[in-house]
Design a protein around this motif. Structure first.
Motif, PDB file in Angstrom:
ATOM      1  N   PHE A  26      54.128   5.932  94.022  1.00 15.67           N
ATOM      2  CA  PHE A  26      54.522   6.849  92.695  1.00 15.67           C
ATOM      3  C   PHE A  26      54.466   7.439  92.093  1.00 15.67           C
ATOM      4  CE2 PHE A  26      56.151   6.324  88.179  1.00 15.67           C
ATOM      5  CZ  PHE A  26      57.355   5.888  88.420  1.00 15.67           C
ATOM      6  N   ARG A  27      54.813   8.790  91.715  1.00 14.30           N
ATOM      7  CA  ARG A  27      53.542   9.721  91.410  1.00 14.30           C
ATOM      8  C   ARG A  27      54.040  10.471  89.270  1.00 14.30           C
ATOM      9  NH1 ARG A  27      50.828  13.411  94.248  1.00 14.30           N
ATOM     10  NH2 ARG A  27      50.162  13.520  92.347  1.00 14.30           N
ATOM     11  N   ALA A  28      53.496  10.464  89.002  1.00 13.89           N
ATOM     12  CA  ALA A  28      54.253  10.828  87.334  1.00 13.89           C
ATOM     13  C   ALA A  28      53.382  12.086  87.205  1.00 13.89           C
ATOM     14  CB  ALA A  28      54.019   9.991  86.393  1.00 13.89           C
ATOM     15  N   ALA A  29      53.544  12.980  86.351  1.00 18.01           N
ATOM     16  CA  ALA A  29      53.390  14.114  85.009  1.00 18.01           C
ATOM     17  C   ALA A  29      53.752  13.790  84.754  1.00 18.01           C
ATOM     18  CB  ALA A  29      52.871  15.246  86.121  1.00 18.01           C
ATOM     19  N   CYS A  30      52.708  13.562  83.560  1.00 22.07           N
ATOM     20  CA  CYS A  30      54.213  13.869  81.170  1.00 22.07           C
ATOM     21  C   CYS A  30      53.149  14.445  80.751  1.00 22.07           C
ATOM     22  CB  CYS A  30      53.813  12.749  81.448  1.00 22.07           C
ATOM     23  SG  CYS A  30      52.027  11.081  81.679  1.00 22.07           S
ATOM     24  N   GLY A  31      53.527  14.590  79.588  1.00 20.63           N
ATOM     25  CA  GLY A  31      52.593  15.140  78.469  1.00 20.63           C
ATOM     26  C   GLY A  31      52.056  14.139  77.614  1.00 20.63           C
ATOM     27  N   PRO A  32      50.604  14.572  76.891  1.00 17.72           N
ATOM     28  CA  PRO A  32      49.772  13.487  76.526  1.00 17.72           C
ATOM     29  C   PRO A  32      50.656  12.731  75.559  1.00 17.72           C
ATOM     30  CG  PRO A  32      50.446  15.721  75.463  1.00 17.72           C
ATOM     31  CD  PRO A  32      51.003  15.787  76.370  1.00 17.72           C
ATOM     32  N   LEU A  33      51.622  12.704  75.023  1.00 12.52           N
ATOM     33  CA  LEU A  33      51.782  11.381  74.400  1.00 12.52           C
ATOM     34  C   LEU A  33      53.244  10.308  75.421  1.00 12.52           C
ATOM     35  CD1 LEU A  33      52.125  12.583  70.777  1.00 12.52           C
ATOM     36  CD2 LEU A  33      49.577  10.974  71.915  1.00 12.52           C
ATOM     37  N   ASN A  34      52.814  10.669  76.767  1.00  7.09           N
ATOM     38  CA  ASN A  34      53.851  10.128  77.556  1.00  7.09           C
ATOM     39  C   ASN A  34      53.790   9.157  78.590  1.00  7.09           C
ATOM     40  OD1 ASN A  34      55.426  13.622  76.947  1.00  7.09           O
ATOM     41  ND2 ASN A  34      56.842  11.791  75.939  1.00  7.09           N
ATOM     42  N   LEU A  35      52.892   9.013  78.442  1.00  8.76           N
ATOM     43  CA  LEU A  35      52.255   7.881  79.652  1.00  8.76           C
ATOM     44  C   LEU A  35      52.690   6.637  79.386  1.00  8.76           C
ATOM     45  CD1 LEU A  35      50.176   7.854  81.684  1.00  8.76           C
ATOM     46  CD2 LEU A  35      48.389   7.379  80.488  1.00  8.76           C
ATOM     47  N   GLY A  36      52.560   5.925  78.755  1.00 10.16           N
ATOM     48  CA  GLY A  36      53.769   5.238  78.422  1.00 10.16           C
ATOM     49  C   GLY A  36      55.617   5.016  78.774  1.00 10.16           C
ATOM     50  N   GLU A  37      55.568   6.106  78.419  1.00 12.43           N
ATOM     51  CA  GLU A  37      57.030   6.330  78.951  1.00 12.43           C
ATOM     52  C   GLU A  37      57.342   5.822  80.757  1.00 12.43           C
ATOM     53  OE1 GLU A  37      60.956   9.351  78.280  1.00 12.43           O
ATOM     54  OE2 GLU A  37      59.135   9.538  76.621  1.00 12.43           O
ATOM     55  N   ALA A  38      56.502   6.944  81.320  1.00  7.03           N
ATOM     56  CA  ALA A  38      56.435   7.512  82.637  1.00  7.03           C
ATOM     57  C   ALA A  38      55.460   6.044  83.173  1.00  7.03           C
ATOM     58  CB  ALA A  38      54.634   8.108  82.989  1.00  7.03           C
ATOM     59  N   LEU A  39      54.998   5.185  82.600  1.00  7.91           N
ATOM     60  CA  LEU A  39      54.591   3.692  83.845  1.00  7.91           C
ATOM     61  C   LEU A  39      56.007   2.447  83.084  1.00  7.91           C
ATOM     62  CD1 LEU A  39      51.288   2.931  81.452  1.00  7.91           C
ATOM     63  CD2 LEU A  39      51.568   3.545  84.299  1.00  7.91           C
ATOM     64  N   HIS A  40      56.655   3.151  81.359  1.00  7.23           N
ATOM     65  CA  HIS A  40      57.896   2.228  82.184  1.00  7.23           C
ATOM     66  C   HIS A  40      59.391   2.561  83.142  1.00  7.23           C
ATOM     67  CE1 HIS A  40      61.666   0.229  79.969  1.00  7.23           C
ATOM     68  NE2 HIS A  40      62.221   1.269  80.208  1.00  7.23           N
ATOM     69  N   LEU A  41      58.945   3.477  82.760  1.00  7.35           N
ATOM     70  CA  LEU A  41      59.822   4.051  84.368  1.00  7.35           C
ATOM     71  C   LEU A  41      59.772   3.955  85.595  1.00  7.35           C
ATOM     72  CD1 LEU A  41      60.155   7.944  83.854  1.00  7.35           C
ATOM     73  CD2 LEU A  41      62.092   6.062  83.098  1.00  7.35           C
ATOM     74  N   PHE A  42      57.730   3.518  85.709  1.00  7.62           N
ATOM     75  CA  PHE A  42      57.715   2.988  87.447  1.00  7.62           C
ATOM     76  C   PHE A  42      58.123   0.803  87.031  1.00  7.62           C
ATOM     77  CE2 PHE A  42      54.677  -0.442  88.483  1.00  7.62           C
ATOM     78  CZ  PHE A  42      54.881   0.115  90.248  1.00  7.62           C
ATOM     79  N   ARG A  43      57.847   0.617  86.108  1.00  4.90           N
ATOM     80  CA  ARG A  43      58.224  -0.387  85.527  1.00  4.90           C
ATOM     81  C   ARG A  43      59.912  -1.084  85.719  1.00  4.90           C
ATOM     82  NH1 ARG A  43      57.372  -3.749  80.061  1.00  4.90           N
ATOM     83  NH2 ARG A  43      57.609  -6.198  81.020  1.00  4.90           N
ATOM     84  N   ARG A  44      60.534   0.181  84.962  1.00  2.67           N
ATOM     85  CA  ARG A  44      62.236  -0.595  85.583  1.00  2.67           C
ATOM     86  C   ARG A  44      62.665  -0.156  86.760  1.00  2.67           C
ATOM     87  NH1 ARG A  44      65.259   3.504  81.314  1.00  2.67           N
ATOM     88  NH2 ARG A  44      65.528   4.807  84.011  1.00  2.67           N
ATOM     89  N   TRP A  45      61.912   0.576  87.979  1.00  4.54           N
ATOM     90  CA  TRP A  45      62.052   0.514  88.834  1.00  4.54           C
ATOM     91  C   TRP A  45      61.410  -0.217  89.560  1.00  4.54           C
ATOM     92  CZ3 TRP A  45      58.625   2.024  92.542  1.00  4.54           C
ATOM     93  CH2 TRP A  45      58.618   1.617  94.174  1.00  4.54           C
ATOM     94  N   ALA A  46      60.111  -0.655  89.776  1.00  2.00           N
ATOM     95  CA  ALA A  46      60.214  -1.500  90.626  1.00  2.00           C
ATOM     96  C   ALA A  46      60.316  -2.951  90.606  1.00  2.00           C
ATOM     97  CB  ALA A  46      57.568  -2.079  90.198  1.00  2.00           C
ATOM     98  N   GLU A  47      61.072  -3.590  88.827  1.00  7.04           N
ATOM     99  CA  GLU A  47      61.097  -4.248  88.819  1.00  7.04           C
ATOM    100  C   GLU A  47      62.968  -4.727  89.207  1.00  7.04           C
ATOM    101  OE1 GLU A  47      60.805  -5.058  84.561  1.00  7.04           O
ATOM    102  OE2 GLU A  47      58.852  -6.439  84.666  1.00  7.04           O
ATOM    103  N   ALA A  48      63.920  -3.600  89.755  1.00  7.76           N
ATOM    104  CA  ALA A  48      64.994  -3.745  89.708  1.00  7.76           C
ATOM    105  C   ALA A  48      65.384  -4.228  90.931  1.00  7.76           C
ATOM    106  CB  ALA A  48      65.985  -1.971  90.164  1.00  7.76           C
ATOM    107  N   ASP A  49      66.653  -4.651  91.122  1.00  9.81           N
ATOM    108  CA  ASP A  49      66.809  -5.465  92.691  1.00  9.81           C
ATOM    109  C   ASP A  49      66.658  -4.181  93.468  1.00  9.81           C
ATOM    110  OD1 ASP A  49      66.775  -7.874  91.217  1.00  9.81           O
ATOM    111  OD2 ASP A  49      68.705  -8.008  90.771  1.00  9.81           O
ATOM    112  N   GLY A  50      66.273  -4.513  94.397  1.00 13.50           N
ATOM    113  CA  GLY A  50      65.681  -3.363  95.223  1.00 13.50           C
ATOM    114  C   GLY A  50      67.482  -3.702  96.754  1.00 13.50           C
TER     115      GLY A  50
END
Length: 104
Positions: free
Chosen positions: A80-104
């Motif tokens: 899982f890769r992300a690149a983001c602005g200086p204040l968006n790291l938490g939001e990028a991690l949230h996107l990962f969390r949402r995907w990882a916790e979703a029923d696959g």
């Protein structure tokens, strides 16, 4: 934001997610890398090998709000890769969390 107000914050959740992967083998070959970018921003790489998530589809996401507020997430080479602005790291991690916790 995570939908469940009682859920742990994304940093606490990421630490727990990582800790559950550490089985004496996984952490020696795989892991999580967070690095700064010079534009400025952050780069995030989370290894998915041997996690049960490596084959789960992930649609690339791009969010561009301004020069310093942006996020791009994608899957590449079982990571899982992300690149983001200086204040968006938490939001990028949230996107990962949402995907990882979703029923696959």
């Amino acid at each position: 934001m995570h939908d469940d107000e009682a859920a742990p914050g994304v940093w606490t959740w990421l630490q727990a997610w990582y800790a559950t992967r550490c089985d004496g083998d996984w952490e020696h070959e795989y892991g999580i890398r967070i690095e700064s970018l010079d534009n400025p921003g952050w780069s995030l790489t989370i290894d998915m090998a041997d996690t049960g998530l490596a084959d789960r589809p992930y649609d690339r996401q791009e969010i561009h709000r301004s020069q310093h507020e942006w996020i791009i997430t994608w899957m590449e080479n079982d990571q899982f890769r992300a690149a983001c602005g200086p204040l968006n790291l938490g939001e990028a991690l949230h996107l990962f969390r949402r995907w990882a916790e979703a029923d696959g």
